[in-house]
Design a protein around this motif. Structure first.
Motif, PDB file in Angstrom:
ATOM      1  N   MET A  92       0.897  -1.239   0.051  1.00 51.05           N
ATOM      2  CA  MET A  92       0.234   0.039   0.022  1.00 51.05           C
ATOM      3  C   MET A  92       0.804   1.250  -0.089  1.00 51.05           C
ATOM      4  O   MET A  92       0.576   2.187  -0.890  1.00 51.05           O
ATOM      5  CB  MET A  92      -1.049   0.015   1.233  1.00 51.05           C
ATOM      6  CG  MET A  92      -1.739   1.146   1.195  1.00 51.05           C
ATOM      7  SD  MET A  92      -2.713   1.495   2.664  1.00 51.05           S
ATOM      8  CE  MET A  92      -1.559   1.902   3.964  1.00 51.05           C
ATOM      9  N   GLN A  93       1.860   1.167   0.721  1.00 50.53           N
ATOM     10  CA  GLN A  93       2.951   2.421   0.840  1.00 50.53           C
ATOM     11  C   GLN A  93       3.497   2.404  -0.740  1.00 50.53           C
ATOM     12  O   GLN A  93       3.550   3.767  -0.913  1.00 50.53           O
ATOM     13  CB  GLN A  93       3.899   2.214   1.943  1.00 50.53           C
ATOM     14  CG  GLN A  93       3.368   2.295   3.289  1.00 50.53           C
ATOM     15  CD  GLN A  93       4.421   1.820   4.352  1.00 50.53           C
ATOM     16  OE1 GLN A  93       5.365   1.503   4.014  1.00 50.53           O
ATOM     17  NE2 GLN A  93       4.299   2.168   5.605  1.00 50.53           N
ATOM     18  N   ALA A  94       3.864   1.650  -1.003  1.00 50.43           N
ATOM     19  CA  ALA A  94       4.441   1.816  -2.673  1.00 50.43           C
ATOM     20  C   ALA A  94       3.554   2.245  -3.327  1.00 50.43           C
ATOM     21  O   ALA A  94       3.881   2.919  -4.305  1.00 50.43           O
ATOM     22  CB  ALA A  94       5.100   0.312  -2.999  1.00 50.43           C
ATOM     23  N   LEU A 131      -3.644  11.605   3.249  1.00 52.14           N
ATOM     24  CA  LEU A 131      -4.291  10.331   2.706  1.00 52.14           C
ATOM     25  C   LEU A 131      -3.607   9.085   3.148  1.00 52.14           C
ATOM     26  O   LEU A 131      -4.220   8.182   3.881  1.00 52.14           O
ATOM     27  CB  LEU A 131      -4.180  10.407   1.189  1.00 52.14           C
ATOM     28  CG  LEU A 131      -5.039   9.380   0.469  1.00 52.14           C
ATOM     29  CD1 LEU A 131      -6.397   9.712   0.788  1.00 52.14           C
ATOM     30  CD2 LEU A 131      -4.819   9.486  -1.107  1.00 52.14           C
ATOM     31  N   HIS A 132      -2.517   9.001   3.335  1.00 50.19           N
ATOM     32  CA  HIS A 132      -1.589   7.949   3.822  1.00 50.19           C
ATOM     33  C   HIS A 132      -1.931   7.782   5.472  1.00 50.19           C
ATOM     34  O   HIS A 132      -2.101   6.863   5.944  1.00 50.19           O
ATOM     35  CB  HIS A 132      -0.351   8.076   3.468  1.00 50.19           C
ATOM     36  CG  HIS A 132       0.812   6.922   3.930  1.00 50.19           C
ATOM     37  ND1 HIS A 132       0.534   5.550   3.631  1.00 50.19           N
ATOM     38  CD2 HIS A 132       1.726   6.791   4.945  1.00 50.19           C
ATOM     39  CE1 HIS A 132       1.513   4.970   4.102  1.00 50.19           C
ATOM     40  NE2 HIS A 132       2.055   5.448   5.066  1.00 50.19           N
ATOM     41  N   ALA A 133      -1.881   9.002   5.921  1.00 44.47           N
ATOM     42  CA  ALA A 133      -1.948   9.047   7.491  1.00 44.47           C
ATOM     43  C   ALA A 133      -3.544   8.535   7.751  1.00 44.47           C
ATOM     44  O   ALA A 133      -3.742   8.129   8.777  1.00 44.47           O
ATOM     45  CB  ALA A 133      -1.752  10.419   8.112  1.00 44.47           C
ATOM     46  N   ASP A 138      -6.811   4.426   9.791  1.00 46.96           N
ATOM     47  CA  ASP A 138      -8.097   3.090   9.715  1.00 46.96           C
ATOM     48  C   ASP A 138      -7.472   1.764   9.850  1.00 46.96           C
ATOM     49  O   ASP A 138      -8.270   1.101  10.482  1.00 46.96           O
ATOM     50  CB  ASP A 138      -8.680   3.413   8.303  1.00 46.96           C
ATOM     51  CG  ASP A 138     -10.065   2.657   7.863  1.00 46.96           C
ATOM     52  OD1 ASP A 138     -10.870   2.825   9.115  1.00 46.96           O
ATOM     53  OD2 ASP A 138     -10.049   2.034   7.117  1.00 46.96           O
ATOM     54  N   LEU A 139      -6.388   1.656   9.796  1.00 50.04           N
ATOM     55  CA  LEU A 139      -5.676   0.109   9.976  1.00 50.04           C
ATOM     56  C   LEU A 139      -5.602   0.080  11.462  1.00 50.04           C
ATOM     57  O   LEU A 139      -5.807  -0.975  11.881  1.00 50.04           O
ATOM     58  CB  LEU A 139      -4.560  -0.180   9.318  1.00 50.04           C
ATOM     59  CG  LEU A 139      -4.666  -0.059   7.770  1.00 50.04           C
ATOM     60  CD1 LEU A 139      -3.266  -0.211   7.023  1.00 50.04           C
ATOM     61  CD2 LEU A 139      -5.555  -1.342   7.473  1.00 50.04           C
ATOM     62  N   SER A 140      -5.403   1.012  12.212  1.00 50.79           N
ATOM     63  CA  SER A 140      -4.964   0.767  13.498  1.00 50.79           C
ATOM     64  C   SER A 140      -6.172   0.824  14.351  1.00 50.79           C
ATOM     65  O   SER A 140      -7.005   0.377  14.701  1.00 50.79           O
ATOM     66  CB  SER A 140      -4.115   1.948  14.136  1.00 50.79           C
ATOM     67  OG  SER A 140      -4.618   3.168  14.122  1.00 50.79           O
TER      68      SER A 140
END
Length: 140
Positions: A92-94, A131-133, A138-140
């Motif tokens: 996802m980061q990539a 957006l990444h944050a 949302d994942l945590s």
């Protein structure tokens, strides 16, 4: 979803979402039975040496084998699940990085002034960072 507070040791013992209350329902009666049986043997009420399945350690060997097998299986499954999630997170980061770089490459071909290009690049960097944050939150 169950929220855990990782800064306090009390979250380990919380009953909501824990398997400990259900495990106690199954383990407490057999534990009480085992203690009662041992106390009866110590006081001479029951002679357990005549029972071959208690004096032989085959029952304990089988139980230990089954317990070790399940522990290894569960640990292996959780280990694989962790590394799968870590790989997906890096993917996802990539993907965020690739889409950001692609957007920046379109800005380079623009006919706007250099000041507007720089401002847009900075704004785009901030938006992708946000957006990444948000995805991480949302994942945590």
């Amino acid at each position: 979803m169950i929220y855990y507070d990782s800064h306090h040791w009390r979250s380990f013992w919380q009953s909501k979402g824990s398997i400990l209350p259900r495990a106690v329902l199954f383990s407490l009666p057999s534990g009480i039975f085992a203690v009662t049986l041992k106390l009866c043997h110590l006081h001479g009420i029951i002679d357990m040496h005549q029972w071959w399945y208690i004096s032989d350690n085959a029952v304990m060997k089988n139980f230990t084998f089954a317990l070790c097998f399940f522990l290894v299986f569960r640990t292996s499954a959780s280990y694989n699940r962790y590394w799968n999630a870590a790989k997906m997170l890096k993917d996802m980061q990539a993907d965020w990085y690739d889409s950001f770089v692609t957007s920046i490459s379109f800005v380079i071909a623009s006919k706007k002034s250099n000041l507007e290009k720089v401002r847009f690049k900075h704004r785009l960097a901030r938006l992708f960072s946000l957006l990444h944050a948000t995805a991480m939150e949302d994942l945590s």
